[in-house]
Design a protein around this motif. Structure first.
Motif, PDB file in Angstrom:
ATOM      1  N   LEU A 237       0.825  -1.205   0.000  1.00  0.00           N
ATOM      2  CA  LEU A 237       0.000   0.000   0.000  1.00  0.00           C
ATOM      3  C   LEU A 237       0.859   1.256   0.000  1.00  0.00           C
ATOM      4  N   ALA A 238       1.961   1.229   0.755  1.00  0.00           N
ATOM      5  CA  ALA A 238       2.872   2.376   0.772  1.00  0.00           C
ATOM      6  C   ALA A 238       3.478   2.592  -0.607  1.00  0.00           C
ATOM      7  N   ASP A 239       3.873   1.506  -1.282  1.00  0.00           N
ATOM      8  CA  ASP A 239       4.417   1.627  -2.636  1.00  0.00           C
ATOM      9  C   ASP A 239       3.354   2.161  -3.602  1.00  0.00           C
ATOM     10  N   TRP A 240       2.110   1.674  -3.426  1.00  0.00           N
ATOM     11  CA  TRP A 240       1.016   2.159  -4.280  1.00  0.00           C
ATOM     12  C   TRP A 240       0.836   3.665  -4.114  1.00  0.00           C
ATOM     13  N   CYS A 241       0.879   4.140  -2.868  1.00  0.00           N
ATOM     14  CA  CYS A 241       0.714   5.563  -2.610  1.00  0.00           C
ATOM     15  C   CYS A 241       1.863   6.369  -3.217  1.00  0.00           C
ATOM     16  N   ASP A 242       3.078   5.855  -3.123  1.00  0.00           N
ATOM     17  CA  ASP A 242       4.228   6.535  -3.724  1.00  0.00           C
ATOM     18  C   ASP A 242       4.047   6.682  -5.233  1.00  0.00           C
ATOM     19  N   ARG A 243       3.553   5.628  -5.882  1.00  0.00           N
ATOM     20  CA  ARG A 243       3.344   5.687  -7.330  1.00  0.00           C
ATOM     21  C   ARG A 243       2.232   6.674  -7.686  1.00  0.00           C
ATOM     22  N   LEU A 244       1.177   6.699  -6.859  1.00  0.00           N
ATOM     23  CA  LEU A 244       0.098   7.660  -7.094  1.00  0.00           C
ATOM     24  C   LEU A 244       0.625   9.090  -7.033  1.00  0.00           C
ATOM     25  N   LEU A 245       1.379   9.401  -6.001  1.00  0.00           N
ATOM     26  CA  LEU A 245       1.892  10.768  -5.836  1.00  0.00           C
ATOM     27  C   LEU A 245       2.889  11.120  -6.926  1.00  0.00           C
ATOM     28  N   ALA A 246       3.662  10.150  -7.383  1.00  0.00           N
ATOM     29  CA  ALA A 246       4.595  10.409  -8.477  1.00  0.00           C
ATOM     30  C   ALA A 246       3.844  10.681  -9.775  1.00  0.00           C
ATOM     31  N   GLY A 247       2.715   9.998  -9.961  1.00  0.00           N
ATOM     32  CA  GLY A 247       1.955  10.164 -11.190  1.00  0.00           C
ATOM     33  C   GLY A 247       1.042  11.372 -11.201  1.00  0.00           C
ATOM     34  N   VAL A 248       0.712  11.901 -10.010  1.00  0.00           N
ATOM     35  CA  VAL A 248      -0.162  13.084  -9.910  1.00  0.00           C
ATOM     36  C   VAL A 248       0.535  14.096  -8.999  1.00  0.00           C
ATOM     37  N   PRO A 249       1.534  14.799  -9.517  1.00  0.00           N
ATOM     38  CA  PRO A 249       2.281  15.735  -8.664  1.00  0.00           C
ATOM     39  C   PRO A 249       1.413  16.772  -7.976  1.00  0.00           C
ATOM     40  N   ALA A 250       0.263  17.114  -8.573  1.00  0.00           N
ATOM     41  CA  ALA A 250      -0.592  18.154  -7.994  1.00  0.00           C
ATOM     42  C   ALA A 250      -1.097  17.793  -6.607  1.00  0.00           C
ATOM     43  N   ILE A 251      -1.180  16.502  -6.271  1.00  0.00           N
ATOM     44  CA  ILE A 251      -1.709  16.126  -4.952  1.00  0.00           C
ATOM     45  C   ILE A 251      -0.599  15.740  -3.964  1.00  0.00           C
ATOM     46  N   ARG A 252       0.651  15.992  -4.324  1.00  0.00           N
ATOM     47  CA  ARG A 252       1.733  15.638  -3.401  1.00  0.00           C
ATOM     48  C   ARG A 252       1.625  16.323  -2.041  1.00  0.00           C
ATOM     49  N   PRO A 253       1.098  17.553  -1.947  1.00  0.00           N
ATOM     50  CA  PRO A 253       0.932  18.139  -0.605  1.00  0.00           C
ATOM     51  C   PRO A 253       0.041  17.309   0.326  1.00  0.00           C
ATOM     52  N   GLY A 255       0.316  14.083   0.546  1.00  0.00           N
ATOM     53  CA  GLY A 255       0.990  12.804   0.669  1.00  0.00           C
ATOM     54  C   GLY A 255       1.032  12.242   2.075  1.00  0.00           C
ATOM     55  N   ALA A 256       1.501  13.031   3.044  1.00  0.00           N
ATOM     56  CA  ALA A 256       1.659  12.519   4.411  1.00  0.00           C
ATOM     57  C   ALA A 256       0.311  12.112   4.997  1.00  0.00           C
ATOM     58  N   ALA A 257      -0.712  12.954   4.815  1.00  0.00           N
ATOM     59  CA  ALA A 257      -2.035  12.641   5.357  1.00  0.00           C
ATOM     60  C   ALA A 257      -2.655  11.444   4.637  1.00  0.00           C
ATOM     61  N   LEU A 258      -2.412  11.335   3.336  1.00  0.00           N
ATOM     62  CA  LEU A 258      -2.947  10.208   2.578  1.00  0.00           C
ATOM     63  C   LEU A 258      -2.324   8.895   3.051  1.00  0.00           C
ATOM     64  N   ARG A 259      -1.012   8.897   3.243  1.00  0.00           N
ATOM     65  CA  ARG A 259      -0.337   7.687   3.718  1.00  0.00           C
ATOM     66  C   ARG A 259      -0.868   7.268   5.100  1.00  0.00           C
ATOM     67  N   ALA A 260      -1.120   8.258   5.941  1.00  0.00           N
ATOM     68  CA  ALA A 260      -1.576   7.951   7.307  1.00  0.00           C
ATOM     69  C   ALA A 260      -2.983   7.380   7.327  1.00  0.00           C
ATOM     70  N   ASN A 261      -3.714   7.522   6.227  1.00  0.00           N
ATOM     71  CA  ASN A 261      -5.102   7.073   6.213  1.00  0.00           C
ATOM     72  C   ASN A 261      -5.366   5.977   5.183  1.00  0.00           C
ATOM     73  N   LEU A 262      -4.301   5.336   4.718  1.00  0.00           N
ATOM     74  CA  LEU A 262      -4.476   4.242   3.771  1.00  0.00           C
ATOM     75  C   LEU A 262      -5.332   3.118   4.352  1.00  0.00           C
ATOM     76  N   HIS A 263      -5.237   2.905   5.650  1.00  0.00           N
ATOM     77  CA  HIS A 263      -5.987   1.814   6.280  1.00  0.00           C
ATOM     78  C   HIS A 263      -7.480   2.106   6.354  1.00  0.00           C
ATOM     79  N   ARG A 264      -7.883   3.366   6.123  1.00  0.00           N
ATOM     80  CA  ARG A 264      -9.301   3.736   6.205  1.00  0.00           C
ATOM     81  C   ARG A 264      -9.951   3.841   4.828  1.00  0.00           C
ATOM     82  N   ARG A 265      -9.314   3.288   3.852  1.00  0.00           N
ATOM     83  CA  ARG A 265      -9.820   3.384   2.477  1.00  0.00           C
ATOM     84  C   ARG A 265     -11.135   2.614   2.331  1.00  0.00           C
ATOM     85  N   GLN A 266     -11.934   3.046   1.351  1.00  0.00           N
ATOM     86  CA  GLN A 266     -13.151   2.320   0.972  1.00  0.00           C
ATOM     87  C   GLN A 266     -13.067   1.993  -0.509  1.00  0.00           C
ATOM     88  N   LEU A 267     -13.217   0.734  -0.840  1.00  0.00           N
ATOM     89  CA  LEU A 267     -13.217   0.307  -2.241  1.00  0.00           C
ATOM     90  C   LEU A 267     -14.649   0.268  -2.753  1.00  0.00           C
TER      91      LEU A 267
END
Length: 423
Positions: A237-253, A255-267
Motif C-alpha cells: 500500500l505504501a508503494d502504491w501511494c508513492d506511485r500515485l503521488l509520483a503520477g499526480v504531482p498536484a496532490i503531493r501536498p 501525501g503525508a495525510a494520505l499515507r496515514a489514512n491508507l488503512h481507512r480506504r473504501q473500495l
C-alpha cells in the motif's frame, strides 16, 4: 397498521421523500433494515439545483452550519494541476450558483431533524415484500422487525431501498445495470487544506478526484483496476501511494495525510443503472433503486432529491389518496422524471469517459472534446448548466460535432495550451 405513504429506505433519498411528502400533510412511515445509519463515501457534492431544493425544504441553513464547504468551480486538470477545462458556477443564472460539499451523514441528519409531525422513522425493520390487491396494485408492505411480522397498508409505497432494491424486483420492474471496467478507492483525508473547487485530475491511471469536506478534511477518489488492492500488504500500500503521488504531482501536498489514512480506504464498484420504468400502480422507485451514474459527474444524490421533490409535487397536484389520484400522480412522475434521468445518465457517462478512459480512441476523443469545449464559452455554459441542474439543455448534434472538431464554431476561441498549475 396503515399509513398514507410507506417509504422503504432511510438514505438521503428516502428521507427527502418523507420530508417532502410529510410537508403535504401526509402520514409517512419510513422503514430501514439497518439499526443505525451506515457511513459511506457518497452523496457529498450537492449541485446548485439541489441547494435550491434544500433551501425550499428549510434545511439549507442547518446543513451550512455543519461546515459544508461552498465551491464555485469544477475543474478538470492535468496531473501537474494545469487546467484543461474549468466550469465557473458563479456565472450560472439564478440565485443558486455554488456547489456545497457536505458529509452524507450530515445531509441525512438535517433531512431527518424536525420532520413534519406525521412522519415516523423505524430502524431495524426489514421489508420482506409488497402487499398486492387482486388486480396486482401495490397496497402496502410486509415487514419483520422487533415487533415480529406485520402488514402495513398504504396508499403509496416508495421504494428507496438502493441499487439492489428487493421491492423493484418483487414488482417486476426490469433494470439495465452495467459495471464500469474500473473501481474507485475513496480516502477521507483529515488535517489538510485543498482548493475551494471540485478538482478532477486526468491522469495515466484515469480519474483522481479531490474536493474539500467539513472540518478541514478532503475527499480523494482514485481510479483503480478491479483487483488492484487484492491481497495488498502494508508495504504494498505504501508503494502504491508513492506511485500515485509520483503520477499526480498536484496532490503531493496531501501525501503525508494520505499515507496515514491508507488503512481507512473504501473500495467502491462503479455502476450505471437505469430502471425500465419508475412506477407501477401504488409504488414509485426513487434514487438508486431507479438510477445510478458514475460519481465523476456528481449527480447521484442530486437526482434522488429531485425525484423526491417531483413526486411530492405531483401527489399534491393529484388532489387525493384514492387509487385513481395516486396512480395518476405516479404516471405524471414517470413522465416528468424519465426524460430528465435519461439526460443525466448521458451527461454523466460522457463526462466520465472523458476522464476515466486510459487508452485507445476513447482517451484521444476525450482529450479532443475537452480542448474544444474549453475553447468554446457557449459549450462551457451549456455544460455548467447541465451538471449544476440550473439550466438543463441537452447538447445538440451540432454541439457534439463542435466538441469533436468536425465543425468549426465561429463564436469559439481557438484551443489554447494548459495554463499554470495550481498551488
Amino acid at each position: 397498521m396503515s399509513a398514507d405513504v410507506v417509504v422503504v429506505g432511510a438514505g438521503a433519498g428516502g428521507l427527502a421523500a418523507a420530508r417532502a411528502l410529510g410537508a403535504r400533510g401526509l402520514r409517512v412511515l419510513v422503514l430501514d433494515r439497518q439499526r443505525t445509519p451506515a457511513s459511506i463515501a457518497k452523496g457529498e457534492i450537492l449541485q446548485p439545483e439541489t441547494v435550491r431544493i434544500l433551501d425550499g425544504w428549510g434545511v439549507l441553513d442547518a446543513l451550512r452550519a455543519t461546515g459544508a464547504c461552498p465551491v464555485d468551480r469544477l475543474a478538470i486538470r492535468d496531473p501537474q494541476g494545469r487546467p484543461l477545462l474549468a466550469l465557473d458556477y458563479g456565472a450560472l443564472p439564478g440565485g443558486y450558483r455554488q456547489i456545497l460539499c457536505a458529509d452524507y451523514g450530515d445531509l441525512r441528519a438535517v433531512l431527518a431533524d424536525g420532520l413534519p409531525a406525521g412522519v415516523e422513522i423505524r430502524w431495524g425493520q426489514r421489508v420482506t415484500g409488497p402487499l398486492r390487491a387482486a388486480d396486482g396494485r401495490v397496497t402496502g408492505v410486509r415487514v419483520t422487525g422487533g415487533d415480529g411480522e406485520q402488514e402495513i397498508r398504504a396508499a403509496l409505497v416508495v421504494a428507496a431501498d438502493g441499487m439492489s432494491s428487493p421491492l423493484r424486483k418483487a414488482v417486476g420492474i426490469d433494470v439495465e445495470r452495467r459495471e464500469y471496467p474500473h473501481g474507485l478507492v475513496a480516502f477521507d483525508v483529515p488535517g489538510v487544506q485543498v482548493a475551494d473547487e471540485v478538482s478532477a485530475y486526468r491522469t495515466e491511471r484515469g480519474l483522481c478526484l479531490v474536493y474539500p469536506l467539513p472540518g478541514g478534511r478532503c475527499r480523494v477518489y482514485v481510479q483503480v483496476t478491479p483487483d488492484e488492492f487484492r491481497g495488498r500488504s502494508a508495504a504494498d500500500l505504501a508503494d502504491w501511494c508513492d506511485r500515485l503521488l509520483a503520477g499526480v504531482p498536484a496532490i503531493r501536498p496531501l501525501g503525508a495525510a494520505l499515507r496515514a489514512n491508507l488503512h481507512r480506504r473504501q473500495l467502491l464498484a462503479v455502476y450505471r443503472l437505469r430502471a425500465a420504468r419508475l412506477t407501477v400502480p401504488g409504488l414509485a422507485l426513487l434514487g438508486e433503486a431507479a438510477h445510478a451514474v458514475h460519481p465523476m459527474a456528481a449527480q447521484g444524490v442530486n437526482s434522488s432529491l429531485a425525484d423526491a421533490e417531483t413526486l411530492a409535487s405531483g401527489l399534491a397536484a393529484g388532489g387525493g389518496l384514492d387509487d385513481a389520484s395516486v396512480d395518476r400522480a405516479l404516471r405524471d412522475f414517470d413522465a416528468a422524471r424519465r426524460p430528465q434521468l435519461d439526460h443525466v445518465a448521458t451527461v454523466s457517462h460522457n463526462a466520465a469517459r472523458m476522464i476515466t478512459s486510459v487508452s485507445g480512441l476513447p482517451r484521444l476523443l476525450g482529450a479532443r472534446m475537452m480542448r474544444r469545449t474549453a475553447a468554446n464559452p457557449r459549450l462551457l455554459g451549456l455544460t455548467a448548466g447541465n451538471l449544476s441542474g440550473t439550466n438543463v439543455r441537452p447538447l445538440s448534434l451540432v454541439d457534439r460535432m463542435y466538441q469533436l472538431g468536425l465543425l468549426t464554431d465561429r463564436h469559439a476561441q481557438p484551443p489554447v495550451s494548459a495554463g499554470p498549475a495550481t498551488k
